[in-house]
Scaffold this motif. Structure first.
Motif, PDB file in Angstrom:
ATOM      1  N   GLU A  26       0.797  -1.222   0.000  1.00 38.08           N
ATOM      2  CA  GLU A  26       0.000   0.000   0.000  1.00 38.08           C
ATOM      3  C   GLU A  26       0.832   1.277   0.000  1.00 38.08           C
ATOM      4  O   GLU A  26       0.349   2.328  -0.412  1.00 38.08           O
ATOM      5  CB  GLU A  26      -0.937   0.007   1.211  1.00 38.08           C
ATOM      6  CG  GLU A  26      -1.913  -1.155   1.244  1.00 38.08           C
ATOM      7  CD  GLU A  26      -2.889  -1.127   0.081  1.00 38.08           C
ATOM      8  OE1 GLU A  26      -3.167  -0.020  -0.459  1.00 38.08           O
ATOM      9  OE2 GLU A  26      -3.392  -2.206  -0.290  1.00 38.08           O
ATOM     10  N   ARG A  27       2.045   1.222   0.518  1.00 34.60           N
ATOM     11  CA  ARG A  27       2.946   2.380   0.547  1.00 34.60           C
ATOM     12  C   ARG A  27       2.201   3.633   1.061  1.00 34.60           C
ATOM     13  O   ARG A  27       2.027   4.609   0.334  1.00 34.60           O
ATOM     14  CB  ARG A  27       3.560   2.633  -0.822  1.00 34.60           C
ATOM     15  CG  ARG A  27       4.227   1.423  -1.436  1.00 34.60           C
ATOM     16  CD  ARG A  27       4.747   1.695  -2.830  1.00 34.60           C
ATOM     17  NE  ARG A  27       5.947   2.494  -2.792  1.00 34.60           N
ATOM     18  CZ  ARG A  27       7.187   2.006  -2.730  1.00 34.60           C
ATOM     19  NH1 ARG A  27       7.380   0.689  -2.703  1.00 34.60           N
ATOM     20  NH2 ARG A  27       8.215   2.800  -2.703  1.00 34.60           N
ATOM     21  N   PRO A  28       1.766   3.626   2.307  1.00 37.10           N
ATOM     22  CA  PRO A  28       0.895   4.699   2.796  1.00 37.10           C
ATOM     23  C   PRO A  28       1.571   6.065   2.806  1.00 37.10           C
ATOM     24  O   PRO A  28       2.778   6.195   3.012  1.00 37.10           O
ATOM     25  CB  PRO A  28       0.558   4.245   4.223  1.00 37.10           C
ATOM     26  CG  PRO A  28       1.675   3.347   4.615  1.00 37.10           C
ATOM     27  CD  PRO A  28       2.081   2.635   3.364  1.00 37.10           C
ATOM     28  N   LEU A  59      11.088   1.324   1.136  1.00 31.89           N
ATOM     29  CA  LEU A  59       9.970   2.252   1.255  1.00 31.89           C
ATOM     30  C   LEU A  59      10.413   3.644   1.695  1.00 31.89           C
ATOM     31  O   LEU A  59       9.887   4.648   1.219  1.00 31.89           O
ATOM     32  CB  LEU A  59       8.952   1.709   2.270  1.00 31.89           C
ATOM     33  CG  LEU A  59       8.121   0.506   1.857  1.00 31.89           C
ATOM     34  CD1 LEU A  59       7.302   0.009   3.046  1.00 31.89           C
ATOM     35  CD2 LEU A  59       7.202   0.849   0.696  1.00 31.89           C
ATOM     36  N   CYS A  60      11.361   3.698   2.612  1.00 31.17           N
ATOM     37  CA  CYS A  60      11.708   4.957   3.274  1.00 31.17           C
ATOM     38  C   CYS A  60      13.040   5.531   2.839  1.00 31.17           C
ATOM     39  O   CYS A  60      13.334   6.695   3.151  1.00 31.17           O
ATOM     40  CB  CYS A  60      11.726   4.760   4.796  1.00 31.17           C
ATOM     41  SG  CYS A  60      10.167   4.225   5.486  1.00 31.17           S
ATOM     42  N   GLY A  61      13.872   4.741   2.165  1.00 31.77           N
ATOM     43  CA  GLY A  61      15.194   5.220   1.794  1.00 31.77           C
ATOM     44  C   GLY A  61      15.985   5.618   3.016  1.00 31.77           C
ATOM     45  O   GLY A  61      16.028   4.896   4.021  1.00 31.77           O
ATOM     46  N   ARG A 226      -0.911   3.270  15.749  1.00 29.79           N
ATOM     47  CA  ARG A 226      -1.650   2.692  14.629  1.00 29.79           C
ATOM     48  C   ARG A 226      -1.257   1.219  14.519  1.00 29.79           C
ATOM     49  O   ARG A 226      -0.149   0.829  14.866  1.00 29.79           O
ATOM     50  CB  ARG A 226      -1.316   3.362  13.302  1.00 29.79           C
ATOM     51  CG  ARG A 226      -1.490   4.853  13.237  1.00 29.79           C
ATOM     52  CD  ARG A 226      -1.258   5.331  11.816  1.00 29.79           C
ATOM     53  NE  ARG A 226      -0.834   6.707  11.756  1.00 29.79           N
ATOM     54  CZ  ARG A 226      -1.223   7.581  10.829  1.00 29.79           C
ATOM     55  NH1 ARG A 226      -2.053   7.188   9.889  1.00 29.79           N
ATOM     56  NH2 ARG A 226      -0.789   8.819  10.836  1.00 29.79           N
ATOM     57  N   VAL A 227      -2.177   0.440  13.987  1.00 28.84           N
ATOM     58  CA  VAL A 227      -1.906  -0.959  13.676  1.00 28.84           C
ATOM     59  C   VAL A 227      -2.226  -1.185  12.206  1.00 28.84           C
ATOM     60  O   VAL A 227      -3.305  -0.813  11.735  1.00 28.84           O
ATOM     61  CB  VAL A 227      -2.746  -1.908  14.554  1.00 28.84           C
ATOM     62  CG1 VAL A 227      -2.539  -3.362  14.116  1.00 28.84           C
ATOM     63  CG2 VAL A 227      -2.376  -1.750  16.027  1.00 28.84           C
ATOM     64  N   VAL A 228      -1.273  -1.774  11.493  1.00 28.21           N
ATOM     65  CA  VAL A 228      -1.522  -2.210  10.115  1.00 28.21           C
ATOM     66  C   VAL A 228      -1.983  -3.660  10.187  1.00 28.21           C
ATOM     67  O   VAL A 228      -1.182  -4.554  10.470  1.00 28.21           O
ATOM     68  CB  VAL A 228      -0.257  -2.087   9.242  1.00 28.21           C
ATOM     69  CG1 VAL A 228      -0.537  -2.586   7.821  1.00 28.21           C
ATOM     70  CG2 VAL A 228       0.230  -0.641   9.205  1.00 28.21           C
ATOM     71  N   PRO A 229      -3.286  -3.928   9.986  1.00 25.12           N
ATOM     72  CA  PRO A 229      -3.786  -5.289  10.128  1.00 25.12           C
ATOM     73  C   PRO A 229      -3.283  -6.204   9.015  1.00 25.12           C
ATOM     74  O   PRO A 229      -2.852  -5.753   7.947  1.00 25.12           O
ATOM     75  CB  PRO A 229      -5.311  -5.127  10.057  1.00 25.12           C
ATOM     76  CG  PRO A 229      -5.571  -3.665  10.232  1.00 25.12           C
ATOM     77  CD  PRO A 229      -4.356  -2.974   9.697  1.00 25.12           C
TER      78      PRO A 229
END
Length: 264
Positions: A26-28, A59-61, A226-229
């Protein structure tokens, strides 16, 4: 027969996506431009055995600023029980690797100073006396005090999420193998346990998670959590069928994670 074959192939193709894999897919937007720390261990991998370290780095570099490891070491090198590990530097990324099973069990303000957000990707065992969940709880407490956000990348409870067994910790008997009152076999994922701890930290006994962005849900409490389910996990699923990665070499196969609740 052909229809049956297609259905069988469809069943084989279906699998659980961990929070890590959902994050990568998803790359939020809330991850962009953030200074990120990552708490992980050797079981923090995708289905293709790609480490969370490498996934988050892609994702974050350079936004990935620090790594944190729980008991048994960042690389799982300390397999004897109650053996502390030291801090270090990642030789490829040149960023600090902090041990949360060292002279401290909790991230210090100095460790958190260079990050805005702590990602947690730990495969728990589903048993109260394993310390990964309590390392997460102490990280929540430290991040709440420092004003840092925590995001749990959820993973399956290898014992499933339906059965509860064992006693609750009595007041005055908490320790690093049981900081909050949950049963020995608690039936919670790490994300669910973190949400419970976050409420208890704020003095609450219940409350619904808040709406999210379709990737993560916000959990009320003292820490910005937050939780990423996961996608595809069912509470009836146990380790043998979901093929959870074992978090330490002392647990030789997923079925080994069913042994601790009745034996401890």
């Amino acid at each position: 027969m052909a229809t049956a074959g297609r259905k069988a192939r469809g069943r084989r193709a279906a699998r659980v996506l961990t929070g890590l894999e959902v994050l990568a897919r998803e790359r939020p937007r809330w991850l962009r431009g953030r200074r990120v720390g990552l708490l992980l261990h050797p079981a923090s991998v995708t289905a293709e055995l790609v480490s969370a370290r490498d996934v988050v780095r892609r994702l974050c570099g350079e936004g990935l600023r620090a790594l944190f490891g729980p008991q048994h070491g960042f690389a799982g090198e300390k397999q004897d029980n109650m053996i502390e590990s030291g801090h270090g530097i990642d030789p490829e990324l040149g960023i600090p690797v902090y041990s949360l099973y060292s002279e401290t069990r909790s991230p210090t303000p100095e460790m958190l100073e260079g990050i805005d957000l702590l990602l947690v990707d730990l495969q728990d065992v589903g048993t109260r006396v394993y310390t990964f969940e309590w390392t997460t709880a102490l990280a929540l407490e430290a991040c709440a005090a420092a004003g840092k956000e925590v995001v749990i990348l959820d993973r399956p409870n290898p014992l499933g999420g339906e059965a509860l067994e064992g006693n609750l910790i009595r007041e005055g008997y908490t320790s690093f193998v049981g900081l909050y009152p949950v049963p020995m076999r608690h039936g919670l994922t790490l994300g669910e346990l973190a949400a419970l701890v976050n409420l208890r930290m704020a003095g609450g006994d219940g409350g619904a998670v808040e709406g999210g962005d379709g990737v993560a849900v916000r959990c009320p409490g003292r820490c910005a959590l937050r939780v990423v389910p996961m996608a595809g996990w069912r509470r009836r699923t146990i380790a043998i069928s979901c093929k959870a990665n074992t978090p330490r070499r002392g647990l030789l196969r997923p079925a080994s994670m069913t042994i601790p609740p009745p034996s401890l």
